[in-house]
Write a protein that holds these residues in place. Structure first.
Motif, PDB file in Angstrom:
ATOM      1  N   PRO A  80     -37.467-104.002  12.717  1.00 15.87           N
ATOM      2  CA  PRO A  80     -36.044-104.207  13.006  1.00 15.87           C
ATOM      3  C   PRO A  80     -35.166-102.975  12.850  1.00 15.87           C
ATOM      4  O   PRO A  80     -34.139-102.859  13.516  1.00 15.87           O
ATOM      5  N   ASP A  81     -35.548-102.056  11.947  1.00 14.90           N
ATOM      6  CA  ASP A  81     -34.749-100.837  11.755  1.00 14.90           C
ATOM      7  C   ASP A  81     -35.658 -99.630  11.578  1.00 14.90           C
ATOM      8  O   ASP A  81     -35.410 -98.752  10.757  1.00 14.90           O
ATOM      9  N   GLY A  82     -36.745 -99.595  12.345  1.00 12.42           N
ATOM     10  CA  GLY A  82     -37.712 -98.515  12.197  1.00 12.42           C
ATOM     11  C   GLY A  82     -38.715 -98.806  11.099  1.00 12.42           C
ATOM     12  O   GLY A  82     -38.900 -99.940  10.674  1.00 12.42           O
ATOM     13  N   ASP A  83     -39.387 -97.752  10.623  1.00 10.81           N
ATOM     14  CA  ASP A  83     -40.418 -97.909   9.597  1.00 10.81           C
ATOM     15  C   ASP A  83     -39.829 -98.538   8.335  1.00 10.81           C
ATOM     16  O   ASP A  83     -38.695 -98.230   7.940  1.00 10.81           O
ATOM     17  N   TYR A  84     -40.615 -99.397   7.669  1.00  8.89           N
ATOM     18  CA  TYR A  84     -40.120-100.022   6.446  1.00  8.89           C
ATOM     19  C   TYR A  84     -41.279-100.465   5.565  1.00  8.89           C
ATOM     20  O   TYR A  84     -42.427-100.568   6.008  1.00  8.89           O
ATOM     21  N   THR A  85     -40.953-100.755   4.310  1.00  4.02           N
ATOM     22  CA  THR A  85     -41.903-101.250   3.318  1.00  4.02           C
ATOM     23  C   THR A  85     -41.566-102.698   2.991  1.00  4.02           C
ATOM     24  O   THR A  85     -40.384-103.070   2.957  1.00  4.02           O
ATOM     25  N   ASP A  86     -42.582-103.523   2.771  1.00  5.92           N
ATOM     26  CA  ASP A  86     -42.341-104.894   2.328  1.00  5.92           C
ATOM     27  C   ASP A  86     -43.178-105.191   1.096  1.00  5.92           C
ATOM     28  O   ASP A  86     -44.171-104.512   0.827  1.00  5.92           O
ATOM     29  N   TRP A  87     -42.755-106.210   0.322  1.00  6.91           N
ATOM     30  CA  TRP A  87     -43.460-106.562  -0.893  1.00  6.91           C
ATOM     31  C   TRP A  87     -43.414-108.065  -1.119  1.00  6.91           C
ATOM     32  O   TRP A  87     -42.572-108.775  -0.556  1.00  6.91           O
ATOM     33  N   ARG A  88     -44.328-108.525  -1.956  1.00  8.44           N
ATOM     34  CA  ARG A  88     -44.418-109.947  -2.256  1.00  8.44           C
ATOM     35  C   ARG A  88     -45.058-110.141  -3.624  1.00  8.44           C
ATOM     36  O   ARG A  88     -46.016-109.466  -3.979  1.00  8.44           O
ATOM     37  N   VAL A  89     -44.512-111.057  -4.417  1.00  2.00           N
ATOM     38  CA  VAL A  89     -45.154-111.514  -5.659  1.00  2.00           C
ATOM     39  C   VAL A  89     -45.161-113.034  -5.606  1.00  2.00           C
ATOM     40  O   VAL A  89     -44.196-113.655  -5.128  1.00  2.00           O
ATOM     41  N   GLY A  90     -46.240-113.642  -6.055  1.00  3.86           N
ATOM     42  CA  GLY A  90     -46.348-115.082  -5.899  1.00  3.86           C
ATOM     43  C   GLY A  90     -47.087-115.772  -7.022  1.00  3.86           C
ATOM     44  O   GLY A  90     -47.842-115.151  -7.791  1.00  3.86           O
ATOM     45  N   THR A 145     -52.183-127.711  -2.697  1.00  2.00           N
ATOM     46  CA  THR A 145     -51.794-126.391  -3.195  1.00  2.00           C
ATOM     47  C   THR A 145     -50.279-126.281  -3.140  1.00  2.00           C
ATOM     48  O   THR A 145     -49.663-126.600  -2.120  1.00  2.00           O
ATOM     49  N   LEU A 146     -49.692-125.830  -4.231  1.00  2.00           N
ATOM     50  CA  LEU A 146     -48.260-125.559  -4.291  1.00  2.00           C
ATOM     51  C   LEU A 146     -48.078-124.068  -4.551  1.00  2.00           C
ATOM     52  O   LEU A 146     -48.741-123.495  -5.423  1.00  2.00           O
ATOM     53  N   GLY A 147     -47.196-123.425  -3.796  1.00  2.00           N
ATOM     54  CA  GLY A 147     -46.992-122.005  -3.969  1.00  2.00           C
ATOM     55  C   GLY A 147     -45.544-121.600  -3.839  1.00  2.00           C
ATOM     56  O   GLY A 147     -44.757-122.259  -3.149  1.00  2.00           O
ATOM     57  N   VAL A 148     -45.185-120.525  -4.523  1.00  2.00           N
ATOM     58  CA  VAL A 148     -43.843-119.955  -4.388  1.00  2.00           C
ATOM     59  C   VAL A 148     -43.979-118.439  -4.411  1.00  2.00           C
ATOM     60  O   VAL A 148     -44.742-117.879  -5.201  1.00  2.00           O
ATOM     61  N   ASP A 149     -43.295-117.774  -3.491  1.00  2.00           N
ATOM     62  CA  ASP A 149     -43.357-116.320  -3.367  1.00  2.00           C
ATOM     63  C   ASP A 149     -41.957-115.727  -3.329  1.00  2.00           C
ATOM     64  O   ASP A 149     -41.037-116.320  -2.738  1.00  2.00           O
ATOM     65  N   TYR A 150     -41.817-114.578  -3.952  1.00  2.00           N
ATOM     66  CA  TYR A 150     -40.605-113.779  -3.779  1.00  2.00           C
ATOM     67  C   TYR A 150     -40.972-112.649  -2.824  1.00  2.00           C
ATOM     68  O   TYR A 150     -41.900-111.874  -3.089  1.00  2.00           O
ATOM     69  N   ALA A 204     -55.094-112.673  -9.134  1.00  2.00           N
ATOM     70  CA  ALA A 204     -55.795-112.913 -10.396  1.00  2.00           C
ATOM     71  C   ALA A 204     -55.661-114.375 -10.779  1.00  2.00           C
ATOM     72  O   ALA A 204     -54.545-114.915 -10.825  1.00  2.00           O
ATOM     73  N   GLY A 205     -56.790-115.013 -11.029  1.00  2.00           N
ATOM     74  CA  GLY A 205     -56.783-116.391 -11.494  1.00  2.00           C
ATOM     75  C   GLY A 205     -56.664-116.439 -13.010  1.00  2.00           C
ATOM     76  O   GLY A 205     -57.142-115.535 -13.708  1.00  2.00           O
ATOM     77  N   LEU A 206     -56.013-117.472 -13.518  1.00  2.00           N
ATOM     78  CA  LEU A 206     -55.903-117.648 -14.960  1.00  2.00           C
ATOM     79  C   LEU A 206     -57.074-118.494 -15.446  1.00  2.00           C
ATOM     80  O   LEU A 206     -57.248-119.639 -15.000  1.00  2.00           O
ATOM     81  N   PRO A 207     -57.919-117.980 -16.319  1.00  2.00           N
ATOM     82  CA  PRO A 207     -59.090-118.716 -16.792  1.00  2.00           C
ATOM     83  C   PRO A 207     -58.725-120.092 -17.348  1.00  2.00           C
ATOM     84  O   PRO A 207     -57.758-120.228 -18.100  1.00  2.00           O
ATOM     85  N   ALA A 208     -59.486-121.102 -16.924  1.00  2.00           N
ATOM     86  CA  ALA A 208     -59.329-122.486 -17.386  1.00  2.00           C
ATOM     87  C   ALA A 208     -58.085-123.170 -16.846  1.00  2.00           C
ATOM     88  O   ALA A 208     -57.789-124.308 -17.228  1.00  2.00           O
ATOM     89  N   PHE A 209     -57.329-122.500 -15.960  1.00  2.00           N
ATOM     90  CA  PHE A 209     -56.145-123.115 -15.359  1.00  2.00           C
ATOM     91  C   PHE A 209     -56.224-122.983 -13.836  1.00  2.00           C
ATOM     92  O   PHE A 209     -56.687-121.950 -13.325  1.00  2.00           O
ATOM     93  N   PRO A 210     -55.760-123.997 -13.081  1.00  2.00           N
ATOM     94  CA  PRO A 210     -55.785-123.918 -11.610  1.00  2.00           C
ATOM     95  C   PRO A 210     -54.590-123.146 -11.060  1.00  2.00           C
ATOM     96  O   PRO A 210     -53.940-123.559 -10.111  1.00  2.00           O
ATOM     97  N   VAL A 211     -54.292-122.008 -11.689  1.00  2.00           N
ATOM     98  CA  VAL A 211     -53.117-121.205 -11.348  1.00  2.00           C
ATOM     99  C   VAL A 211     -53.555-119.769 -11.079  1.00  2.00           C
ATOM    100  O   VAL A 211     -54.441-119.237 -11.749  1.00  2.00           O
ATOM    101  N   SER A 212     -52.966-119.147 -10.060  1.00  2.00           N
ATOM    102  CA  SER A 212     -53.251-117.750  -9.764  1.00  2.00           C
ATOM    103  C   SER A 212     -51.958-116.993  -9.512  1.00  2.00           C
ATOM    104  O   SER A 212     -50.962-117.558  -9.039  1.00  2.00           O
TER     105      SER A 212
END
Length: 247
Positions: free
Chosen positions: A188-198, A207-212, A158-166
């Protein structure tokens, strides 16, 4: 991925590009990051990485190549770098934008053959500043990954209106029928779930980015059952930063 496959990929891309050369749109960039992380697991031994990529849009088809430094990754047989080669086709159906792709991963500097290929299919839907997507990436049974592998994923941006940030978030699930030491490369240990927020700030060409990023892998069990391909030291949750110069 065997050499004939790579050669065939490049040849097919060139053949597709020839009749529509005048309509080709090129883009790309170079990037530096604190680590190369894919599907929630580290690919660069926890070290900083650099990459370069280029993409050509060919009237519905697209072809891309990305090369990333892996810093002698144990997960990939000591590989110094990986080249991701992709050929895709987009089309609209049922109110969604669909894309199918064939993807080859070619590793350099590895002490054994590590190349493998995948097939992908996904769909996207945009509404206002929000973009939603979901898909599946399947690697048929190959000795380099100890069998087959399936990755299911969904994401939102989702982009933030009027800002160059998503803002972005993603969720994935890895499964497969593979067993043995090489299966630990992607599972690495069988089936698994992964997630990311950025969070991403973009003012072309920078472009500058940071993700957890994180995953559900049992780190203690992975360490207790070591594999030369599992790279258990780089499985935990982490913050990944990156800076990109595009063109």
């Amino acid at each position: 991925m065997k050499q004939p496959f790579a050669l065939g990929f490049v040849t097919l891309a060139c053949c597709l590009a020839t009749p529509v050369f005048a309509q080709v749109a090129l883009s790309g960039g170079i990037e530096a990051g604190s680590e190369e992380v894919r599907r929630g697991i580290g690919w660069s031994d926890g070290e900083v990485t650099a990459s370069a990529d280029v993409k050509a849009d060919l009237s519905g088809f697209d072809a891309s190549a990305r090369v990333a430094a892996l810093r002698g990754s144990d997960r990939h047989g000591g590989a110094d770098a990986v080249a991701d080669l992709e050929l895709g086709k987009s089309f609209d159906a049922a109110g969604l934008t669909w894309r199918g792709a064939v993807i080859g991963h070619v590793f350099t500097g590895a002490d054994r053959r590590m190349d493998y290929a995948e097939l992908g299919l996904g769909a996207r839907y945009g509404i206002g500043p929000i973009d939603l997507g979901a898909g599946a990436i399947y690697a048929p049974s190959q000795s380099a990954i100890g069998g087959d592998n399936l990755y299911l994923h969904a994401d939102a941006r989702a982009g933030l209106p009027a800002f160059p940030v998503s803002l972005s978030a993603g969720l994935g699930y890895t499964t497969g029928g593979n067993t043995g030491a090489r299966a630990a490369r992607l599972r690495p240990d069988g089936d698994y779930t992964d997630w990311r927020v950025g969070l991403e700030y973009s003012q072309f060409p920078f472009t500058l980015g940071v993700d957890y990023v994180g995953n559900s892998i049992d780190k203690a069990r992975a360490r207790a059952n070591p594999s030369s391909y599992a790279d258990p030291a780089h499985l935990g949750d982490k913050v990944v930063a990156r800076v990109r110069f595009g063109f």
